[in-house]
Design an enzyme around this catalytic site. Sequence first.
Site, PDB file in Angstrom:
ATOM      1  N   ASP A  46     -69.435  14.794 -30.010  1.00 27.40           N
ATOM      2  CA  ASP A  46     -68.812  13.541 -30.424  1.00 27.40           C
ATOM      3  C   ASP A  46     -68.481  13.489 -31.905  1.00 27.40           C
ATOM      4  O   ASP A  46     -68.078  12.451 -32.422  1.00 27.40           O
ATOM      5  CB  ASP A  46     -69.695  12.344 -30.043  1.00 27.40           C
ATOM      6  CG  ASP A  46     -71.033  12.323 -30.770  1.00 27.40           C
ATOM      7  OD1 ASP A  46     -71.501  13.401 -31.178  1.00 27.40           O
ATOM      8  OD2 ASP A  46     -71.612  11.237 -30.928  1.00 27.40           O
TER       9      ASP A  46
ATOM     10  N   SER B 252     -73.253  13.206 -26.841  1.00 26.61           N
ATOM     11  CA  SER B 252     -73.341  13.941 -28.094  1.00 26.61           C
ATOM     12  C   SER B 252     -73.246  15.450 -27.901  1.00 26.61           C
ATOM     13  O   SER B 252     -72.231  15.964 -27.458  1.00 26.61           O
ATOM     14  CB  SER B 252     -74.620  13.563 -28.835  1.00 26.61           C
ATOM     15  OG  SER B 252     -74.651  14.146 -30.124  1.00 26.61           O
ATOM     16  N   HIS B 253     -74.324  16.159 -28.189  1.00 23.27           N
ATOM     17  CA  HIS B 253     -74.337  17.611 -28.174  1.00 23.27           C
ATOM     18  C   HIS B 253     -74.738  18.179 -26.813  1.00 23.27           C
ATOM     19  O   HIS B 253     -74.868  19.400 -26.674  1.00 23.27           O
ATOM     20  CB  HIS B 253     -75.312  18.131 -29.229  1.00 23.27           C
ATOM     21  CG  HIS B 253     -76.680  17.534 -29.096  1.00 23.27           C
ATOM     22  ND1 HIS B 253     -76.931  16.214 -29.358  1.00 23.27           N
ATOM     23  CD2 HIS B 253     -77.865  18.065 -28.720  1.00 23.27           C
ATOM     24  CE1 HIS B 253     -78.213  15.969 -29.153  1.00 23.27           C
ATOM     25  NE2 HIS B 253     -78.808  17.063 -28.762  1.00 23.27           N
TER      26      HIS B 253
ATOM     27  N   GLU C 206     -82.550  16.709 -39.815  1.00 22.56           N
ATOM     28  CA  GLU C 206     -82.587  18.166 -39.633  1.00 22.56           C
ATOM     29  C   GLU C 206     -81.783  18.628 -38.439  1.00 22.56           C
ATOM     30  O   GLU C 206     -81.440  19.798 -38.320  1.00 22.56           O
ATOM     31  CB  GLU C 206     -84.036  18.637 -39.495  1.00 22.56           C
ATOM     32  CG  GLU C 206     -84.886  17.884 -38.472  1.00 22.56           C
ATOM     33  CD  GLU C 206     -84.495  18.123 -37.041  1.00 22.56           C
ATOM     34  OE1 GLU C 206     -84.135  19.269 -36.714  1.00 22.56           O
ATOM     35  OE2 GLU C 206     -84.535  17.164 -36.258  1.00 22.56           O
TER      36      GLU C 206
ATOM     37  N   LYS D 226     -73.824   9.279 -38.593  1.00 19.78           N
ATOM     38  CA  LYS D 226     -73.671  10.585 -39.211  1.00 19.78           C
ATOM     39  C   LYS D 226     -72.253  11.061 -38.965  1.00 19.78           C
ATOM     40  O   LYS D 226     -71.576  10.596 -38.046  1.00 19.78           O
ATOM     41  CB  LYS D 226     -74.708  11.572 -38.682  1.00 19.78           C
ATOM     42  CG  LYS D 226     -74.896  11.629 -37.172  1.00 19.78           C
ATOM     43  CD  LYS D 226     -76.067  12.536 -36.837  1.00 19.78           C
ATOM     44  CE  LYS D 226     -76.367  12.563 -35.349  1.00 19.78           C
ATOM     45  NZ  LYS D 226     -77.254  11.496 -34.917  1.00 19.78           N
TER      46      LYS D 226
ATOM     47  N   ASP E 198     -70.119  18.917 -33.240  1.00 25.74           N
ATOM     48  CA  ASP E 198     -70.672  18.778 -31.896  1.00 25.74           C
ATOM     49  C   ASP E 198     -69.749  17.967 -31.000  1.00 25.74           C
ATOM     50  O   ASP E 198     -68.597  17.681 -31.343  1.00 25.74           O
ATOM     51  CB  ASP E 198     -72.054  18.144 -31.955  1.00 25.74           C
ATOM     52  CG  ASP E 198     -72.007  16.667 -32.339  1.00 25.74           C
ATOM     53  OD1 ASP E 198     -71.103  16.286 -33.099  1.00 25.74           O
ATOM     54  OD2 ASP E 198     -72.871  15.901 -31.877  1.00 25.74           O
TER      55      ASP E 198
ATOM     56  N   ASP F  99     -70.356  13.900 -34.727  1.00 22.39           N
ATOM     57  CA  ASP F  99     -71.224  13.347 -35.766  1.00 22.39           C
ATOM     58  C   ASP F  99     -72.175  14.377 -36.369  1.00 22.39           C
ATOM     59  O   ASP F  99     -72.905  14.064 -37.309  1.00 22.39           O
ATOM     60  CB  ASP F  99     -71.994  12.125 -35.251  1.00 22.39           C
ATOM     61  CG  ASP F  99     -72.944  12.420 -34.106  1.00 22.39           C
ATOM     62  OD1 ASP F  99     -73.043  13.598 -33.692  1.00 22.39           O
ATOM     63  OD2 ASP F  99     -73.583  11.478 -33.598  1.00 22.39           O
ATOM     64  N   ARG F 100     -72.152  15.614 -35.877  1.00 25.52           N
ATOM     65  CA  ARG F 100     -73.022  16.652 -36.427  1.00 25.52           C
ATOM     66  C   ARG F 100     -72.197  17.763 -37.059  1.00 25.52           C
ATOM     67  O   ARG F 100     -71.009  17.897 -36.801  1.00 25.52           O
ATOM     68  CB  ARG F 100     -73.925  17.240 -35.338  1.00 25.52           C
ATOM     69  CG  ARG F 100     -74.828  16.211 -34.699  1.00 25.52           C
ATOM     70  CD  ARG F 100     -75.745  16.843 -33.670  1.00 25.52           C
ATOM     71  NE  ARG F 100     -76.488  15.818 -32.961  1.00 25.52           N
ATOM     72  CZ  ARG F 100     -77.769  15.897 -32.622  1.00 25.52           C
ATOM     73  NH1 ARG F 100     -78.454  16.978 -32.935  1.00 25.52           N
ATOM     74  NH2 ARG F 100     -78.361  14.922 -31.970  1.00 25.52           N
TER      75      ARG F 100
END
Length: 544
Positions: free
Chosen positions: A280, A113-114, A365, A377, A278, A282-283
């Site tokens: 992948d 992810s991030h 958040e 997400k 991010d 999703d953010r």
Amino acid sequence: MVSKTIQTQPFTDQKPGTSGLRKKVSVFQKPHYLENFVQSIFDSLEGYQGKTLVVGGDGRYYNRQAIQIILKMAAANGFGRVLVGQGGVLSTPATSAIIRKYDTFGGIILSASHNPGGPDGDFGIKYNISNGGPAPEKVTEAIYSRSKEIESYKIVEAPDVNLDTLGEFKVGDMPVEVIDSVADYAELMESLFDFDRIRQLVTNGKFRMCVDSLHAVTGPYAHNIFEERLGAPSGTVTNGKPLEDFGGGHPDPNLVYAHDLVEILFGNNAPDFGAASDGDGDRNMILGRQFFVTPSDSLAILAANAKLVPGYSSGLTGIARSMPTSQAPDRVAKQLGIECFETPTGWKFFGNLLDADRATLCGEESFGTGSNHIREKDGLWAVLFWLNILAVRKQSVEEIVTEHWQTYGRNYYSRHDYEEVDSDRANTLITSVRAMLPTLKGKRYGSYEVEYADDFSYTDPIDGSISQKQGVRIGFTDGSRIVFRLSGTGTQGATLRLYLESYEPDSAKQNLDPQEALAELITIADDIAQIHKLTGMDKPTVIT
């Protein structure tokens, strides 16, 4: 097809966190490490023989090598077919969309992810079930249990697949189809949003925007959707080429790590709109001209304006938010007369609510928002949602947000991250705060009085499953909150997250800097938890 059974021994550290197993690349490169975990996934599933699996990742270092291993193991274990993204690349939301569109058995997503990438960076793997969402806790627990007793794994001897060429290949007897990574996802976005209206906005010669993909997975998606399909000027998408080390950056869309975008939007002659994604995809982070939108406010504003968007014009069945997310969405839900659910952190907790049609929009958040269109997400979805609202309302980001505060009140909100804290120190801090909880109700700290203090527990309203110890909450009589959590997404030490929130209904007092508005709560949090003393850090690593 030559299938081999390889003898192995268990690793003791393969317990999935909030979203899969994340470790340093060097850990995944240990002999049998990745193979053990993949076999543990397969051994924990039932009825997949002959079915289709989706495989893809965010393009980070070790992505391609891991995919070749997974393809050969899938063939040896009896999967009937695998769909894999071109170049081995599929964003997390695109993977969810493909699982759902083609009704596949599930999918394996390779991403941390991030977290930073590269040879010295992080790698991750998670399994998504047939609804397109992350495996629920009962599945991840089964995978972990299997990983502790595994003795062998299966793999076929076969040449590597050419991941860069679209088309069908064979791994042993199993077909592998290399698919366009972007097309299915982009078509889904066109079905939800008013692309004609957004196109008019982004091509009118007045509106300017900047979308920063941080050299991560959304680059190809953003180029295709914003510059090709919507006609935004070339150069609208920056850092749009996915790189194995994310260009040496940290692919986390917040005010610290997306600093290039922040400088542009807060600089002279700033664009009207900015967004970052991010690792992948999703953010998301949403910015207006010299204006930051908190993820909590973003979810609330999307919900309040949902009927302006074609895909949500019939209204929402409910809203769901993670516990540490501010209570701003709750106020919108109350006004709309719909349910608002408070869940533990982790997108997997939204899956049952979405499947049961109890919630339409969800958010965390930690810069994650999404809806029932998939079960993850979705960063670019959130960007398109905002653009659709901007195109209809013909106001600036700041005007939309400040009008929202005037209507619903402002939830001043901030998250303080203390990263790579010694694990023993972090656990001592959380343990000591937990021990204090029964004594806190009624205590006064400055101008605040404690109304409740607990360790958040969640009972899923759909299946009755219970998740305990999901974060320490201290609530005050005026609606303010302090929340402490140890994050499950890092790979080194522990990350302590401190969440602070206070509600301000008076529009004359809604323009303070959040750190100023929350200053007393910040002091109280340190008094209660002795953060600086126990972490050995005099300030947070990241403030958002």
